[in-house]
Structures are given as C-alpha cells and as structure tokens.
Design a protein around this motif. Sequence first.
Motif, PDB file in Angstrom:
ATOM      1  N   ARG A 171       0.823  -1.194   0.000  1.00  0.00           N
ATOM      2  CA  ARG A 171       0.000   0.000   0.000  1.00  0.00           C
ATOM      3  C   ARG A 171       0.864   1.253   0.000  1.00  0.00           C
ATOM      4  NH1 ARG A 171      -5.392  -1.275   1.257  1.00  0.00           N
ATOM      5  NH2 ARG A 171      -5.843   0.839   0.525  1.00  0.00           N
ATOM      6  N   PHE A 172       1.969   1.197   0.719  1.00  0.00           N
ATOM      7  CA  PHE A 172       2.907   2.332   0.737  1.00  0.00           C
ATOM      8  C   PHE A 172       3.476   2.576  -0.653  1.00  0.00           C
ATOM      9  CE2 PHE A 172       7.119   4.186   1.159  1.00  0.00           C
ATOM     10  CZ  PHE A 172       6.928   5.221   2.070  1.00  0.00           C
ATOM     11  N   LEU A 173       3.941   1.515  -1.313  1.00  0.00           N
ATOM     12  CA  LEU A 173       4.538   1.664  -2.639  1.00  0.00           C
ATOM     13  C   LEU A 173       3.501   2.071  -3.682  1.00  0.00           C
ATOM     14  CD1 LEU A 173       7.005  -1.362  -2.742  1.00  0.00           C
ATOM     15  CD2 LEU A 173       7.530   1.048  -2.344  1.00  0.00           C
ATOM     16  N   HIS A 174       2.288   1.591  -3.521  1.00  0.00           N
ATOM     17  CA  HIS A 174       1.215   1.984  -4.434  1.00  0.00           C
ATOM     18  C   HIS A 174       0.978   3.490  -4.355  1.00  0.00           C
ATOM     19  CE1 HIS A 174      -2.572   1.835  -6.598  1.00  0.00           C
ATOM     20  NE2 HIS A 174      -3.162   2.446  -5.587  1.00  0.00           N
ATOM     21  N   ALA A 175       0.901   4.017  -3.131  1.00  0.00           N
ATOM     22  CA  ALA A 175       0.728   5.459  -2.949  1.00  0.00           C
ATOM     23  C   ALA A 175       1.941   6.224  -3.483  1.00  0.00           C
ATOM     24  CB  ALA A 175       0.502   5.771  -1.472  1.00  0.00           C
ATOM     25  N   LEU A 176       3.133   5.704  -3.226  1.00  0.00           N
ATOM     26  CA  LEU A 176       4.353   6.379  -3.675  1.00  0.00           C
ATOM     27  C   LEU A 176       4.421   6.443  -5.194  1.00  0.00           C
ATOM     28  CD1 LEU A 176       7.110   7.665  -3.190  1.00  0.00           C
ATOM     29  CD2 LEU A 176       8.076   5.368  -2.974  1.00  0.00           C
TER      30      LEU A 176
END
Length: 455
Positions: free
Chosen positions: A54-59
């Motif tokens: 989820r972090f990488l998706h947002a990034l």
Amino acid sequence: MRLTDAPAPASVTFWQAFRFWLRLGFVSFGGPAGQIAILHEELVVRRRWLSERRFLHALNYCMVLPGPEAQQLATYIGWLMHRTWGGIVAGALFVLPSLAILIGLSWVYVAFGQVPWVAGVFYGIKPAVAAIVLQAAHRIGSRALRNRVLWAIAAASFIGIAVLRLPFPLILALAAAAGALGGRMAPDVFMAGGGHGSAGTDIGPTVIDDDGPRAEHTVFRWPRLLAVLGVVLGLWLAPMAWMVAELGWAHTYTQMGWFFTKAAWMTFGGAYAVLPYVVQGAVEHFHWLSPLQMMDGLALGETTPGPLIMVVAFVGYVGAHTQALLGADAPFLAGALGAALVTWFTFLPSFLFILAGGPLVESSRHEVRLTAPLTAITAAVVGVILNLALFFGVHVLWPQGFGHGLQDALGRLDLPAAALSVAAAVALFRYKRSVMQVIGGAALAGLALRLGGMA
C-alpha cells in the motif's frame, strides 16, 4: 516470534496521527529521498500503520504527479487513514513548520546578511549549492536516461533552455509530445522502470493491509470529486480575485500568486526540476531577487525540514520585503505575507491531486505506472537541471561578469569560490557526503576565508 505471527496493531486515532504528523514536520530533513525513507521506516516498519504494498502503491502515484512527492505521500497516507481531514492535517503539518522556520531565517538573512560573519557563511555556501544542483542532475539522470533517445531528449532540453532561451513550460510540453509520439512508435524505449524496490518485505499484520475491505471514503464517486474540485477552486479563486480587485493585476502579490500557481503544475521531477522555471520568472523576469540571493535561498531550503520546494517561501519573503509592499514601516509583515502567499498557491494543487485523485488510484491498484510522456518529461528535466547548475556556477565563480576575452575572464575568476565548489563536488560524488554535511563544511570554510581576509 516471527513478524507474520505478531498481533495486528491497534487502530490509530486521529489525534495519534496528528501528533506524528506534527513531529514529522520538524524532523523531515534530507530532501524527498530522506523524507520518503523516514515515512517508510516510521509508518511501515516501526508502527505498521500500512503495508509495504500500500505504501509503494501510494508512492508510485505521487511520483508521477507534479509537486513535492514526499508531502503528497504524507497527504495520501493521512487521507487513507482518516479521510479528508486526515489528508489535510498530514499535508499541512509537513509544510507549516518549514514555513515558520524559513520566514525567520529569511528575516535574519535580509536584516543581517551584510554582517561579516553572516556574509562569510553565505560566501561558502554558494559554491556548494552549485555542486549540489549538479549532483541532482547526475542523480536524476542516472535513473532516467536509460537509452540514447532519452539522452537526446535531455540534451535537446539543455540546448533549448541554455542556448535558445525557450520557456520552461514549452520545454515540458515538447518533451511530453515527444514521449506521447515515441510511446506509440517505440514503446520499449519509453517503458518506465520500477525504481522503488520490492514490495516483498514481511512486516506482519498492519492497520491498513493489502486484502482488507475498502474504506467507504476510498470509493470513487462523482459527487465527491465535483465537491473537491469546487472547494479547491474556491480556495484558489477567493484570494486571487481579491488581490486582482483590490491591488490590481500588476501588483507584486498578485503576480506572485499567479506565477506560483503555474509553477505548482510544472514540478514534474521534484523541486530541482521547477527551480529553472522559478529562476526564469522570479530572478530574470520579475527581478524579485538576484541570482546569488536565489542560491542563498536554496541553501536555506536544503538546511530546513520540509520539502525543498519551500525555497519559494524565501523568494516570496525577499521579494515582498525588499519592495516594502506594506509600507516602509512593515517590511517584515510584507515579507511574511509574501512567503505565506506563495506557499498557499504552490501547495494547494497538491491537496487537489490527492483528495480528488485518491479514490481513482485506490480503484486501480496494481496498475499505476509512469507513462511515456512522463518518462520523456523526466529526461528533459535532467537537461534543465544541468543548465541550472551552469547558471549558478557562472554567477558564483564570476560575480563581476566575464569581462572581455579569455585573459580578462581568468582574471575575474573567484579562485576561493572555485576551490570551494570543487571541494563540495568531491565530497558529494567521491565521498558520498550528505547535503547537510557539505553545506555545513562549506559554511565554516566561507566564514574562515571571509574573516581571514581571503574572500
């Protein structure tokens, strides 16, 4: 106990998150890379507020937006956790401490910049800034220029801005057009790489995980999108309309609002990418500050927490202070208002991108990637940043100009500044020192040279 066997962390209240975002605003040093690393360590690894994926998706989404990616990432995560107000608080607290600090430092700079020891510190910092911008061009280029076509786009953008004096927005538009055409004719050439690491880190259960049900506010709805667009447009239009009506279109405050509104939509590639546009407008066109003052502002931006693009607050302060826009008796108030005004117009679009685009992104998880036009824009950004390094280098090494002929130019070369610039470049490229370390060492060296009568 293995991480996968660890109990899921308790849900996070709004005020728990508020305290974290407030603290982050005062410790977010290190530029976008350092800030993103802090967010990952604190929110993914240590607190387990959201999963790695989820972090990488947002990034990935924030990386393709115009604007400061770390601030937008904080806004996105705040919105994901606590709806609209969570995003507003996270994004605002990422900026406000830096704004307050920069207003104070800008006042010190304008009021005491000619004091010998202060002048010495800035004398040492300026050559280091030229080396720092050169390193930025190298860092972005090493990731973005993966083939000869992208190298050619970077070279063309450098020629366009350095030789042909094309405006920065036109260079971005031409690069985007080249990328759109090239993406159809040779898609492999413009295929974006990964760039953010693997999503396979096993951190155990998280508050926001990969497979849980979607929160209601992350579902895309047309009425909500239109409401966000209307509110943000109103927040932009109200101060702009008031300034036009009361001050006039040509007033410095009005022009600052309009100029930095445009700048906010052109920051593809981070703060270093938009600096050439800021230099073209604020330094060369409007003359709100000088090239050397711009370098001093960039140095202050590098040494304060928050996004590097907060250098615009320095531009707003110095431009409004020196012109005494609120009268001779209130230069500080004029400068502080200028800094706050340009910060408002620079960051308002960032909240629009996240609050309006977040539900769309959540609806298309696992599909966010860089497009061919954005790949070409990133390549063009390398060329304009290289030109910025050249621009700063010329002004710091030849503060009195070149003169006439090679011999005259050599005679006017500021040798101590040249030595400091080379030393800063060696420290950055060879010894991998941080920007903070380089600026600190350069400041001490400049102070020693000025007090010793050598500069």
